[in-house]
Enzyme design. Sequence first.
Site, PDB file in Angstrom:
ATOM      1  N   LYS A  17       0.293   6.011   9.037  1.00  0.00           N
ATOM      2  CA  LYS A  17       0.439   4.654   9.562  1.00  0.00           C
ATOM      3  C   LYS A  17       1.163   3.792   8.520  1.00  0.00           C
ATOM      4  O   LYS A  17       0.594   3.429   7.499  1.00  0.00           O
ATOM      5  CB  LYS A  17      -0.911   4.001   9.895  1.00  0.00           C
ATOM      6  CG  LYS A  17      -0.681   2.754  10.749  1.00  0.00           C
ATOM      7  CD  LYS A  17      -1.758   1.713  10.650  1.00  0.00           C
ATOM      8  CE  LYS A  17      -1.613   0.746   9.539  1.00  0.00           C
ATOM      9  NZ  LYS A  17      -0.454  -0.173   9.593  1.00  0.00           N
ATOM     10  N   GLU A  28      -5.659   4.009  -3.653  1.00  0.00           N
ATOM     11  CA  GLU A  28      -4.792   3.414  -4.681  1.00  0.00           C
ATOM     12  C   GLU A  28      -4.733   1.928  -4.374  1.00  0.00           C
ATOM     13  O   GLU A  28      -4.103   1.518  -3.405  1.00  0.00           O
ATOM     14  CB  GLU A  28      -3.384   4.007  -4.616  1.00  0.00           C
ATOM     15  CG  GLU A  28      -3.305   5.513  -4.697  1.00  0.00           C
ATOM     16  CD  GLU A  28      -3.744   6.072  -6.025  1.00  0.00           C
ATOM     17  OE1 GLU A  28      -3.841   5.298  -6.999  1.00  0.00           O
ATOM     18  OE2 GLU A  28      -4.022   7.274  -6.086  1.00  0.00           O
ATOM     19  N   CYS A  38       1.625  -3.201  -7.313  1.00  0.00           N
ATOM     20  CA  CYS A  38       0.213  -3.111  -7.717  1.00  0.00           C
ATOM     21  C   CYS A  38       0.048  -2.993  -9.218  1.00  0.00           C
ATOM     22  O   CYS A  38      -0.947  -3.441  -9.770  1.00  0.00           O
ATOM     23  CB  CYS A  38      -0.463  -1.940  -7.008  1.00  0.00           C
ATOM     24  SG  CYS A  38       0.391  -0.387  -7.245  1.00  0.00           S
ATOM     25  N   GLU A  83      -5.311 -10.950  -8.179  1.00  0.00           N
ATOM     26  CA  GLU A  83      -3.996 -10.339  -7.955  1.00  0.00           C
ATOM     27  C   GLU A  83      -3.166 -11.277  -7.079  1.00  0.00           C
ATOM     28  O   GLU A  83      -3.560 -11.600  -5.958  1.00  0.00           O
ATOM     29  CB  GLU A  83      -4.175  -8.986  -7.255  1.00  0.00           C
ATOM     30  CG  GLU A  83      -2.867  -8.276  -7.046  1.00  0.00           C
ATOM     31  CD  GLU A  83      -3.033  -6.891  -6.431  1.00  0.00           C
ATOM     32  OE1 GLU A  83      -3.813  -6.754  -5.478  1.00  0.00           O
ATOM     33  OE2 GLU A  83      -2.364  -5.953  -6.908  1.00  0.00           O
TER      34      GLU A  83
HETATM   35  P1  NDP Z   1      -3.546  -4.382   3.110  1.00  0.00           P
HETATM   36  O1  NDP Z   1      -4.473  -3.696   2.222  1.00  0.00           O
HETATM   37  O2  NDP Z   1      -4.067  -5.352   4.089  1.00  0.00           O
HETATM   38  O3  NDP Z   1      -2.679  -3.311   3.934  1.00  0.00           O
HETATM   39  C1  NDP Z   1      -2.391  -1.991   3.490  1.00  0.00           C
HETATM   40  C2  NDP Z   1      -2.430  -1.070   4.701  1.00  0.00           C
HETATM   41  O4  NDP Z   1      -3.747  -1.100   5.279  1.00  0.00           O
HETATM   42  C3  NDP Z   1      -1.479  -1.498   5.803  1.00  0.00           C
HETATM   43  O5  NDP Z   1      -0.957  -0.363   6.444  1.00  0.00           O
HETATM   44  C4  NDP Z   1      -2.398  -2.271   6.715  1.00  0.00           C
HETATM   45  O6  NDP Z   1      -1.951  -2.357   8.036  1.00  0.00           O
HETATM   46  C5  NDP Z   1      -3.663  -1.464   6.647  1.00  0.00           C
HETATM   47  N1  NDP Z   1      -4.821  -2.243   7.046  1.00  0.00           N
HETATM   48  C6  NDP Z   1      -5.000  -3.583   6.975  1.00  0.00           C
HETATM   49  N2  NDP Z   1      -6.196  -3.935   7.471  1.00  0.00           N
HETATM   50  C7  NDP Z   1      -6.797  -2.791   7.877  1.00  0.00           C
HETATM   51  C8  NDP Z   1      -8.040  -2.498   8.495  1.00  0.00           C
HETATM   52  N3  NDP Z   1      -8.911  -3.458   8.811  1.00  0.00           N
HETATM   53  N4  NDP Z   1      -8.328  -1.203   8.774  1.00  0.00           N
HETATM   54  C9  NDP Z   1      -7.455  -0.225   8.484  1.00  0.00           C
HETATM   55  N5  NDP Z   1      -6.257  -0.450   7.916  1.00  0.00           N
HETATM   56  C10 NDP Z   1      -5.929  -1.710   7.600  1.00  0.00           C
HETATM   57  O7  NDP Z   1      -2.444  -5.073   2.263  1.00  0.00           O
HETATM   58  P2  NDP Z   1      -1.506  -6.261   2.758  1.00  0.00           P
HETATM   59  O8  NDP Z   1      -0.280  -5.624   3.151  1.00  0.00           O
HETATM   60  O9  NDP Z   1      -2.094  -7.137   3.775  1.00  0.00           O
HETATM   61  O10 NDP Z   1      -1.429  -7.067   1.417  1.00  0.00           O
HETATM   62  C11 NDP Z   1      -2.549  -7.858   0.989  1.00  0.00           C
HETATM   63  C12 NDP Z   1      -2.747  -7.698  -0.481  1.00  0.00           C
HETATM   64  O11 NDP Z   1      -3.038  -6.333  -0.777  1.00  0.00           O
HETATM   65  C13 NDP Z   1      -1.533  -7.988  -1.316  1.00  0.00           C
HETATM   66  O12 NDP Z   1      -1.363  -9.343  -1.523  1.00  0.00           O
HETATM   67  C14 NDP Z   1      -1.857  -7.210  -2.551  1.00  0.00           C
HETATM   68  O13 NDP Z   1      -2.747  -7.949  -3.336  1.00  0.00           O
HETATM   69  C15 NDP Z   1      -2.534  -5.982  -2.034  1.00  0.00           C
HETATM   70  N6  NDP Z   1      -1.638  -4.837  -1.868  1.00  0.00           N
HETATM   71  C16 NDP Z   1      -1.670  -3.858  -2.787  1.00  0.00           C
HETATM   72  C17 NDP Z   1      -0.786  -2.809  -2.694  1.00  0.00           C
HETATM   73  C18 NDP Z   1      -0.757  -1.726  -3.697  1.00  0.00           C
HETATM   74  O14 NDP Z   1       0.286  -1.132  -3.904  1.00  0.00           O
HETATM   75  N7  NDP Z   1      -1.881  -1.379  -4.301  1.00  0.00           N
HETATM   76  C19 NDP Z   1       0.202  -2.703  -1.649  1.00  0.00           C
HETATM   77  C20 NDP Z   1       0.116  -3.757  -0.663  1.00  0.00           C
HETATM   78  C21 NDP Z   1      -0.771  -4.783  -0.813  1.00  0.00           C
HETATM   79  P3  NDP Z   1      -0.972  -3.545   8.528  1.00  0.00           P
HETATM   80  O15 NDP Z   1      -0.172  -3.977   7.372  1.00  0.00           O
HETATM   81  O16 NDP Z   1      -0.183  -2.857   9.522  1.00  0.00           O
HETATM   82  O17 NDP Z   1      -1.859  -4.584   9.073  1.00  0.00           O
END
Ligand code: NDP
Length: 497
Positions: A190, A266, A301, A397
Amino acid sequence: MTLSHADYQAIASKLKPNGQAFIDGAFCDAADGEKFETTNPASGDVLAEVAHCKAADVNRAVAAARRAFNEGTWSRAEPEERKEVLLQVAKLVREHAHELAVLESIDAGKTINDCMEEIGVEVPKFFQWYAELADKTFGKVANTGPGALGLVIQEPIGVAGAILPWNFPLLMAAFKIAPALATGCSAVIKPAEQTPLSTLRLAELMHEAGVPAGVINVIPGYGETAGQAVGLHSDIDTVSFTGSTEVGRMFMRYSGDSNLKVVGLELGGKSPFIVLGDAVMDDDLIDHAAMAAFWNGGQNCSANMRQLIAAPLVEEFSSRIVDRVRAFKLGDPLDPATDIGSMITRDHKELVMRYIQSGLEDGASKIMGGNSELPGHFIEPTVFQNVTPEMKIAREEIFGPVLGIMSVNSAEEALTVACDTDYGLHATVFTQDIDQAIHMARSLPCGTVSVNGYSEGDIKTPFGGYKQSGSLARDNGTEALEQYLQTKTIWIQTKAG
Ligand code: NDP
């Protein structure tokens, strides 16, 4: 090969991205026909309508993945066969690097130079490296007495789920898919709702390379629908997640509420960049400090956003980093002259701007950037001085271009401040003293410590976090394979001595 801005624009104008799901070897709509739009964050242009997959689509994808796994055309193929197909994937990604990089740049707002590096160089390297491992990893034979032969073998775990973030879309896809498929697993991916297009195109190329139907499935959708359905699915054996700590927690719960699937996490970070008093304050150090903070617009990250500088060096460091960062060009991500692209969405830009406001309210001194008047989702790189450990911008963050400089009086104070966080993903230390470097590296509770240069390591070295930055799982290196394997003991009683 780097092309001109006009060349990249020409490639973009000809793209016809397919936003359908990729299930069982073919593109298809979501079962209920629903769609959502994916847009270019830098321009607001709609790029494609995307299948809005939900539980019914996840069920279909998992059924295809399970059938493929049980049939064994991939899971029980000779490892050399899997190797050849994955090498072909690497070749096709290289051949389509410009197309994929442009697709990624317009879907994610990332600079074309970064996309070319990630997709033209890194992604094929992942498929090549894990392809080469497919026929070179072995089990063990236990040191038994003459009455038994104890074999310890590793088998593919089955159906692997992968939940991807938007900041490095295709690279994160490769992080998960390449080791999963090298072991013989089938995968259900996904992508983030904001950035599904490059992963969908990759699935198509993988099919063309010879990955059998059902082995690679991509189901675009939202976290609360498709993501949750992956987390809760009782026929997914392992799920590898990259994203926020908050959603990482949900995947632990999903596992407990379903089939106790293995969960590899991660997650986020608030990583320190430590400059000790004996460090050489040269251009190299400043370049690393700037990259550590502003690579990918800080949407990384392992960004080093707390820069802990020995007190006597703070003024020089601050003025040199500001000069360096002022040279960064913000603009059209497709222009090779651009250093920093767009924030991913309007909401994310607003979130980052609220952090900048909180820094001001908490009394940090803004020494550059912070302008909110830029069009679109762009944010100027922003640097704060006089940041103290209790401030929100020092603790949370931000995931945007907001660097906080903190003054420290000793290596031990730097360690205390650096460790005062729930995160443990990454740290950088600059010092000329080898003993001090080793002491700091051993003392910092994080998955990667980088000395005298900002780096996450490379494909050969494991990447992941301590504390709330992750689970024991690691991406990259031979360690990544562990997420997709399970261990079996075969104990054979023997009569012969
Ligand atoms: P999320 O953790 O919300 O999203 C990461 C993935 O998880 C996406 O595919 C998202 O889907 C999915 N997801 C979101 N909510 C759910 C849920 N309830 N159940 C299952 N899967 C879910 O990150 P965001 O993209 O919203 O970013 C928010 C914050 O997360 C950032 O500001 C940053 O702090 C952190 N982040 C960290 C990353 C890293 O590399 N460690 C990468 C991205 C974000 P969808 O996006 O389709 O809703």
